[in-house]
Write an enzyme that holds these catalytic residues in place. Sequence first.
Site, PDB file in Angstrom:
ATOM      1  N   HIS A 149      11.616  -5.155   6.858  1.00 29.65           N
ATOM      2  CA  HIS A 149      11.232  -4.395   5.658  1.00 29.65           C
ATOM      3  C   HIS A 149      12.266  -4.495   4.527  1.00 29.65           C
ATOM      4  CE1 HIS A 149       8.438  -0.808   4.557  1.00 29.65           C
ATOM      5  NE2 HIS A 149       8.685  -1.555   3.510  1.00 29.65           N
ATOM      6  N   TYR A 183       4.551   3.917   6.777  1.00 28.61           N
ATOM      7  CA  TYR A 183       3.393   4.476   6.064  1.00 28.61           C
ATOM      8  C   TYR A 183       2.650   5.496   6.955  1.00 28.61           C
ATOM      9  CZ  TYR A 183       4.147   0.181   3.264  1.00 28.61           C
ATOM     10  OH  TYR A 183       4.687  -0.848   2.529  1.00 28.61           O
TER      11      TYR A 183
HETATM   12  N1  LIG Z   1       7.656  -4.369   1.545  1.00 29.50           N
HETATM   13  C1  LIG Z   1       7.889  -3.391   0.699  1.00 29.50           C
HETATM   14  O1  LIG Z   1       9.033  -2.943   0.534  1.00 29.50           O
HETATM   15  C2  LIG Z   1       6.770  -2.844  -0.119  1.00 29.50           C
HETATM   16  C3  LIG Z   1       7.046  -2.016  -1.214  1.00 29.50           C
HETATM   17  C4  LIG Z   1       5.976  -1.541  -1.972  1.00 29.50           C
HETATM   18  C5  LIG Z   1       4.675  -1.882  -1.640  1.00 29.50           C
HETATM   19  N2  LIG Z   1       4.425  -2.666  -0.533  1.00 29.50           N
HETATM   20  C6  LIG Z   1       3.044  -3.048  -0.153  1.00 29.50           C
HETATM   21  O2  LIG Z   1       2.329  -3.419  -1.328  1.00 29.50           O
HETATM   22  C7  LIG Z   1       1.185  -2.589  -1.453  1.00 29.50           C
HETATM   23  C8  LIG Z   1       0.853  -2.354  -2.896  1.00 29.50           C
HETATM   24  O3  LIG Z   1       1.883  -1.648  -3.550  1.00 29.50           O
HETATM   25  P1  LIG Z   1       1.653  -0.192  -4.141  1.00 29.50           P
HETATM   26  O4  LIG Z   1       0.634   0.481  -3.309  1.00 29.50           O
HETATM   27  O5  LIG Z   1       2.972   0.463  -4.275  1.00 29.50           O
HETATM   28  O6  LIG Z   1       1.184  -0.485  -5.626  1.00 29.50           O
HETATM   29  P2  LIG Z   1      -0.015  -1.298  -6.334  1.00 29.50           P
HETATM   30  O7  LIG Z   1      -0.991  -1.831  -5.380  1.00 29.50           O
HETATM   31  O8  LIG Z   1       0.649  -2.193  -7.303  1.00 29.50           O
HETATM   32  O9  LIG Z   1      -0.665  -0.132  -7.173  1.00 29.50           O
HETATM   33  C9  LIG Z   1      -1.277   0.957  -6.557  1.00 29.50           C
HETATM   34  C10 LIG Z   1      -1.616   1.935  -7.664  1.00 29.50           C
HETATM   35  O10 LIG Z   1      -2.548   1.354  -8.580  1.00 29.50           O
HETATM   36  C11 LIG Z   1      -3.755   2.098  -8.619  1.00 29.50           C
HETATM   37  N3  LIG Z   1      -4.839   1.095  -8.645  1.00 29.50           N
HETATM   38  C12 LIG Z   1      -5.345   0.357  -7.626  1.00 29.50           C
HETATM   39  N4  LIG Z   1      -6.302  -0.488  -8.059  1.00 29.50           N
HETATM   40  C13 LIG Z   1      -6.394  -0.291  -9.382  1.00 29.50           C
HETATM   41  C14 LIG Z   1      -7.186  -0.860 -10.412  1.00 29.50           C
HETATM   42  N5  LIG Z   1      -8.076  -1.811 -10.130  1.00 29.50           N
HETATM   43  N6  LIG Z   1      -7.006  -0.427 -11.683  1.00 29.50           N
HETATM   44  C15 LIG Z   1      -6.116   0.535 -11.981  1.00 29.50           C
HETATM   45  N7  LIG Z   1      -5.310   1.122 -11.053  1.00 29.50           N
HETATM   46  C16 LIG Z   1      -5.467   0.705  -9.782  1.00 29.50           C
HETATM   47  C17 LIG Z   1      -3.746   2.943  -7.372  1.00 29.50           C
HETATM   48  O11 LIG Z   1      -4.348   4.198  -7.620  1.00 29.50           O
HETATM   49  P3  LIG Z   1      -5.647   4.687  -6.778  1.00 29.50           P
HETATM   50  O12 LIG Z   1      -5.221   4.773  -5.345  1.00 29.50           O
HETATM   51  O13 LIG Z   1      -5.936   6.012  -7.400  1.00 29.50           O
HETATM   52  O14 LIG Z   1      -6.712   3.663  -7.051  1.00 29.50           O
HETATM   53  C18 LIG Z   1      -2.242   3.179  -7.127  1.00 29.50           C
HETATM   54  O15 LIG Z   1      -1.759   4.259  -7.922  1.00 29.50           O
HETATM   55  C19 LIG Z   1       1.552  -1.313  -0.695  1.00 29.50           C
HETATM   56  O16 LIG Z   1       0.432  -0.534  -0.408  1.00 29.50           O
HETATM   57  C20 LIG Z   1       2.268  -1.895   0.492  1.00 29.50           C
HETATM   58  O17 LIG Z   1       1.313  -2.364   1.433  1.00 29.50           O
HETATM   59  C21 LIG Z   1       5.449  -3.159   0.210  1.00 29.50           C
END
Ligand SMILES: NC(=O)c1ccc[n+]([C@@H]2O[C@H](COP(=O)([O-])OP(=O)(O)OC[C@H]3O[C@@H](n4cnc5c(N)ncnc54)[C@H](OP(=O)(O)O)[C@@H]3O)[C@@H](O)[C@H]2O)c1
Length: 279
Positions: free
Chosen positions: A108, A50
């Site tokens: 990962h 990241y």
């Molecule tokens: N280990 C892995 O392979 C892996 C893979 C994917 C993710 N991750 C981890 O999981 C975390 C979360 O996944 P992610 O960031 O992909 O997706 P997420 O948290 O499911 O969704 C993030 C998206 O939702 C929006 N959002 C956030 N809060 C909201 C709300 N209350 N209402 C409506 N929309 C909202 C955000 O937009 P805004 O920013 O505009 O609010 C962003 O576009 C990552 O940041 C990472 O730390 C790990």
Amino acid sequence: MDKYFILSNGLKVANIGLGTYQLPDDESTSELIRQAIQAGYRHIDCSPSYYNAKAISEGIFTSGIDRKEICISTKARNRERGREKTYQGALDRMKDLNIDYIDMYLLHWPASVKDYDNWKEVNRDTWQGMIDLYKDGIARSIGVCNFLPHHLDCIMDMEIQPMVNQIEFHPGFMQKEAYEYCLKNNIVVEAHTPLGGSRNTGNEELKKMAEKYGKNEGQLYLRWELQKGTIPLPKSTKIERVISNFDVYDFEISDEDVKYLDEMECFVTNNQHPDSVEF
Ligand SMILES: NC(=O)c1ccc[n+]([C@@H]2O[C@H](COP(=O)([O-])OP(=O)(O)OC[C@H]3O[C@@H](n4cnc5c(N)ncnc54)[C@H](OP(=O)(O)O)[C@@H]3O)[C@@H](O)[C@H]2O)c1
């Protein structure tokens, strides 16, 4: 509901973590992390892929909360497979985050059959590096991400088993087989992409269900994930959303609605199968 989980090794970990994917490595992220910690977050999910360790570290260390209170989770890169490289990678992560131990260190992605004829041996050798890190006190807990049952199977007979498996998990995509395998083996599931990610344009049906509880759709997802015994890792670039995503401890989804959410058809997914992703 309690705000902490106890992992299989006894480590107490906050049961909502802040996701940090795609947050920039600048002052806006340091400020977001500071405010998130001040709002109650005690668990930050990081990754070297990241590219924002400096900003996150600054946010943590200027939050006014003792670093020891915060679970800092980070990950091994895919190019660091193997015992020695895995060990060295964790030392690099500590340097980047300016910390002298890692609360939770995760692989990962598994080595997959697509990339390695000997994928099982590669995963075992890499996991041995994780065990070394745990035994040396560098990582207080160790785990994996995106491991399906067949990937877990090849390391479960080793000296120390994973304490955590971070998988995509949200309504419509709960990966039941991996989830149930983890429950049975005392591995805590961390829900990555807990809001369905940036492709999720909102689900009218779930918005209505959320309104019934006086909550928004995101809060409904996160509360369901908590009630399923997982650790959701919501991410937002907006502090108002970061705060509202933590405001999920004051309501309870009924058994009937939990069952409905459990059984939903898939309507959004990252679509990244660990045996076919291109990284
Ligand atoms: N280990 C892995 O392979 C892996 C893979 C994917 C993710 N991750 C981890 O999981 C975390 C979360 O996944 P992610 O960031 O992909 O997706 P997420 O948290 O499911 O969704 C993030 C998206 O939702 C929006 N959002 C956030 N809060 C909201 C709300 N209350 N209402 C409506 N929309 C909202 C955000 O937009 P805004 O920013 O505009 O609010 C962003 O576009 C990552 O940041 C990472 O730390 C790990």
